[in-house]
Design a protein around this motif. Structure first.
Motif, PDB file in Angstrom:
ATOM      1  N   ILE A 265       0.861  -1.182   0.000  1.00  0.00           N
ATOM      2  CA  ILE A 265       0.000   0.000   0.000  1.00  0.00           C
ATOM      3  C   ILE A 265       0.894   1.228   0.000  1.00  0.00           C
ATOM      4  O   ILE A 265       1.800   1.348   0.830  1.00  0.00           O
ATOM      5  N   LYS A 266       0.650   2.152  -0.938  1.00  0.00           N
ATOM      6  CA  LYS A 266       1.445   3.379  -1.011  1.00  0.00           C
ATOM      7  C   LYS A 266       0.598   4.553  -0.545  1.00  0.00           C
ATOM      8  O   LYS A 266      -0.494   4.776  -1.051  1.00  0.00           O
ATOM      9  N   THR A 267       1.118   5.274   0.419  1.00  0.00           N
ATOM     10  CA  THR A 267       0.417   6.428   0.958  1.00  0.00           C
ATOM     11  C   THR A 267       1.443   7.526   1.236  1.00  0.00           C
ATOM     12  O   THR A 267       2.517   7.525   0.620  1.00  0.00           O
ATOM     13  N   SER A 268       1.150   8.435   2.138  1.00  0.00           N
ATOM     14  CA  SER A 268       2.073   9.557   2.358  1.00  0.00           C
ATOM     15  C   SER A 268       2.195   9.903   3.841  1.00  0.00           C
ATOM     16  O   SER A 268       1.378   9.502   4.660  1.00  0.00           O
ATOM     17  N   TRP A 269       3.237  10.651   4.140  1.00  0.00           N
ATOM     18  CA  TRP A 269       3.478  11.134   5.484  1.00  0.00           C
ATOM     19  C   TRP A 269       4.179  12.486   5.389  1.00  0.00           C
ATOM     20  O   TRP A 269       4.749  12.841   4.357  1.00  0.00           O
ATOM     21  N   SER A 270       4.142  13.252   6.473  1.00  0.00           N
ATOM     22  CA  SER A 270       4.855  14.533   6.516  1.00  0.00           C
ATOM     23  C   SER A 270       5.207  14.835   7.969  1.00  0.00           C
ATOM     24  O   SER A 270       4.716  14.187   8.892  1.00  0.00           O
ATOM     25  N   ILE A 271       6.071  15.807   8.135  1.00  0.00           N
ATOM     26  CA  ILE A 271       6.493  16.189   9.486  1.00  0.00           C
ATOM     27  C   ILE A 271       6.491  17.709   9.584  1.00  0.00           C
ATOM     28  O   ILE A 271       6.876  18.408   8.634  1.00  0.00           O
ATOM     29  N   ASP A 272       6.039  18.231  10.731  1.00  0.00           N
ATOM     30  CA  ASP A 272       5.980  19.682  10.899  1.00  0.00           C
ATOM     31  C   ASP A 272       7.187  20.165  11.717  1.00  0.00           C
ATOM     32  O   ASP A 272       7.987  19.355  12.200  1.00  0.00           O
ATOM     33  N   PRO A 273       7.341  21.477  11.872  1.00  0.00           N
ATOM     34  CA  PRO A 273       8.509  22.009  12.590  1.00  0.00           C
ATOM     35  C   PRO A 273       8.621  21.533  14.042  1.00  0.00           C
ATOM     36  O   PRO A 273       9.705  21.599  14.636  1.00  0.00           O
ATOM     37  N   LEU A 274       7.522  21.073  14.633  1.00  0.00           N
ATOM     38  CA  LEU A 274       7.549  20.589  16.012  1.00  0.00           C
ATOM     39  C   LEU A 274       7.782  19.080  16.073  1.00  0.00           C
ATOM     40  O   LEU A 274       7.579  18.449  17.110  1.00  0.00           O
ATOM     41  N   ASN A 275       8.206  18.506  14.933  1.00  0.00           N
ATOM     42  CA  ASN A 275       8.476  17.071  14.834  1.00  0.00           C
ATOM     43  C   ASN A 275       7.233  16.208  15.041  1.00  0.00           C
ATOM     44  O   ASN A 275       7.317  15.072  15.478  1.00  0.00           O
ATOM     45  N   MET A 276       6.070  16.757  14.698  1.00  0.00           N
ATOM     46  CA  MET A 276       4.819  16.003  14.737  1.00  0.00           C
ATOM     47  C   MET A 276       4.587  15.406  13.356  1.00  0.00           C
ATOM     48  O   MET A 276       4.664  16.098  12.346  1.00  0.00           O
ATOM     49  N   LEU A 277       4.328  14.092  13.322  1.00  0.00           N
ATOM     50  CA  LEU A 277       4.136  13.412  12.046  1.00  0.00           C
ATOM     51  C   LEU A 277       2.657  13.320  11.690  1.00  0.00           C
ATOM     52  O   LEU A 277       1.810  13.079  12.557  1.00  0.00           O
ATOM     53  N   SER A 278       2.355  13.525  10.425  1.00  0.00           N
ATOM     54  CA  SER A 278       1.011  13.299   9.887  1.00  0.00           C
ATOM     55  C   SER A 278       1.107  12.135   8.916  1.00  0.00           C
ATOM     56  O   SER A 278       1.952  12.133   8.016  1.00  0.00           O
ATOM     57  N   ILE A 279       0.263  11.136   9.104  1.00  0.00           N
ATOM     58  CA  ILE A 279       0.302   9.928   8.273  1.00  0.00           C
ATOM     59  C   ILE A 279      -1.069   9.681   7.661  1.00  0.00           C
ATOM     60  O   ILE A 279      -2.085   9.664   8.380  1.00  0.00           O
ATOM     61  N   GLU A 280      -1.089   9.495   6.364  1.00  0.00           N
ATOM     62  CA  GLU A 280      -2.331   9.168   5.660  1.00  0.00           C
ATOM     63  C   GLU A 280      -2.552   7.668   5.781  1.00  0.00           C
ATOM     64  O   GLU A 280      -1.752   6.867   5.309  1.00  0.00           O
ATOM     65  N   THR A 281      -3.631   7.282   6.447  1.00  0.00           N
ATOM     66  CA  THR A 281      -3.933   5.869   6.638  1.00  0.00           C
ATOM     67  C   THR A 281      -5.236   5.506   5.937  1.00  0.00           C
ATOM     68  O   THR A 281      -5.910   6.372   5.362  1.00  0.00           O
ATOM     69  N   GLU A 282      -5.611   4.226   6.019  1.00  0.00           N
ATOM     70  CA  GLU A 282      -6.873   3.778   5.421  1.00  0.00           C
ATOM     71  C   GLU A 282      -8.065   4.441   6.093  1.00  0.00           C
ATOM     72  O   GLU A 282      -9.138   4.560   5.514  1.00  0.00           O
ATOM     73  N   ASP A 283      -7.844   4.871   7.348  1.00  0.00           N
ATOM     74  CA  ASP A 283      -8.931   5.501   8.107  1.00  0.00           C
ATOM     75  C   ASP A 283      -8.879   7.023   8.054  1.00  0.00           C
ATOM     76  O   ASP A 283      -9.617   7.700   8.771  1.00  0.00           O
ATOM     77  N   GLY A 284      -7.982   7.568   7.248  1.00  0.00           N
ATOM     78  CA  GLY A 284      -7.857   9.009   7.149  1.00  0.00           C
ATOM     79  C   GLY A 284      -6.541   9.502   7.716  1.00  0.00           C
ATOM     80  O   GLY A 284      -5.653   8.718   8.062  1.00  0.00           O
ATOM     81  N   LEU A 285      -6.395  10.804   7.834  1.00  0.00           N
ATOM     82  CA  LEU A 285      -5.163  11.417   8.302  1.00  0.00           C
ATOM     83  C   LEU A 285      -5.084  11.342   9.832  1.00  0.00           C
ATOM     84  O   LEU A 285      -6.022  11.717  10.525  1.00  0.00           O
ATOM     85  N   ILE A 286      -3.963  10.847  10.345  1.00  0.00           N
ATOM     86  CA  ILE A 286      -3.738  10.838  11.792  1.00  0.00           C
ATOM     87  C   ILE A 286      -2.461  11.598  12.115  1.00  0.00           C
ATOM     88  O   ILE A 286      -1.533  11.639  11.305  1.00  0.00           O
ATOM     89  N   LYS A 287      -2.445  12.185  13.290  1.00  0.00           N
ATOM     90  CA  LYS A 287      -1.254  12.899  13.749  1.00  0.00           C
ATOM     91  C   LYS A 287      -0.656  12.118  14.905  1.00  0.00           C
ATOM     92  O   LYS A 287      -1.363  11.733  15.839  1.00  0.00           O
TER      93      LYS A 287
END
Length: 201
Positions: free
Chosen positions: A60-82
């Motif tokens: 499964i290919k999806t995406s992730w990102s990180i903000d300046p406070l080192n908080m990760l956002s991950i796109e999952t099957e259930d939606g975006l989670i932090k």
């Protein structure tokens, strides 16, 4: 860090972009421990913010990102989670959901030769990792010993073991690591020798 996570897994180090991103996080095969007995999942975070989740022969290919406070956002099957990320050590990653007390535990299997497919495999991995860590500590560290109110050293464990064999010192002398200031741990030369013998088995 949530109080629940802190109590469940103590001594976690918060994700630090400069220290962890390139060296420990990116392009590593992170095996999800949660639910591994029912379904094995391997997470690979890519530098281009893509995330590959491998389950059996399905990717499964999806995406992730990180903000300046080192908080990760991950796109999952259930939606975006932090999630906030923590390292127990170089091979153990914890992602803590910011919306609840749930957390996911991952083992880095990138440089591990055996398969991690069950809780038993995870236990074997952790046991081997612990023994390796103890082995490194025993072989690399130096210790002082105290005898007749006088302190000697520092010596490596093998040197202390040889002194005991030669009857130069008693196996019951108290020792302290070079990084410790006193003998309050009541550790003896005999205790170090026992650890050394266990590692050599």
């Amino acid at each position: 860090m949530s109080e629940y996570l802190h109590k469940t897994i103590p001594n976690l180090k918060p994700f630090n972009f400069e220290l962890h991103h390139d060296a420990l996080f990116i392009n590593q095969q992170w095996v999800l421990v949660n639910g591994i007995s029912n379904k094995k999942s391997i997470y690979t975070f890519k530098a281009n913010n893509s995330l590959e989740i491998t389950r059996q022969h399905n990717v499964i290919k999806t995406s992730w990102s990180i903000d300046p406070l080192n908080m990760l956002s991950i796109e999952t099957e259930d939606g975006l989670i932090k999630v906030s990320a923590y390292f127990k050590d170089d091979d153990i990653l914890v992602l803590n959901n910011q919306d609840n007390d749930e957390f996911a535990l991952y083992i880095n299997a990138t440089n591990y030769n055996d398969e991690l497919n069950s809780i038993e495999d995870i236990q074997t991995f952790l046991k081997e990792k612990y023994l390796k860590k103890v082995s490194t500590m025993i072989y690399d560290h130096e210790f002082y010993y105290i005898e007749n109110s006088k302190e000697f050293g520092p010596f490596k464990v093998e040197e202390l073991s040889q002194k005991v064999k030669n009857a130069d010192i008693s196996a019951y002398c108290f020792v302290r690591d070079i990084n410790e200031h006193d003998y309050s741990k009541r550790l003896r030369v005999l205790d170090l020798i026992k650890e050394l013998d266990e590692i050599k088995k």
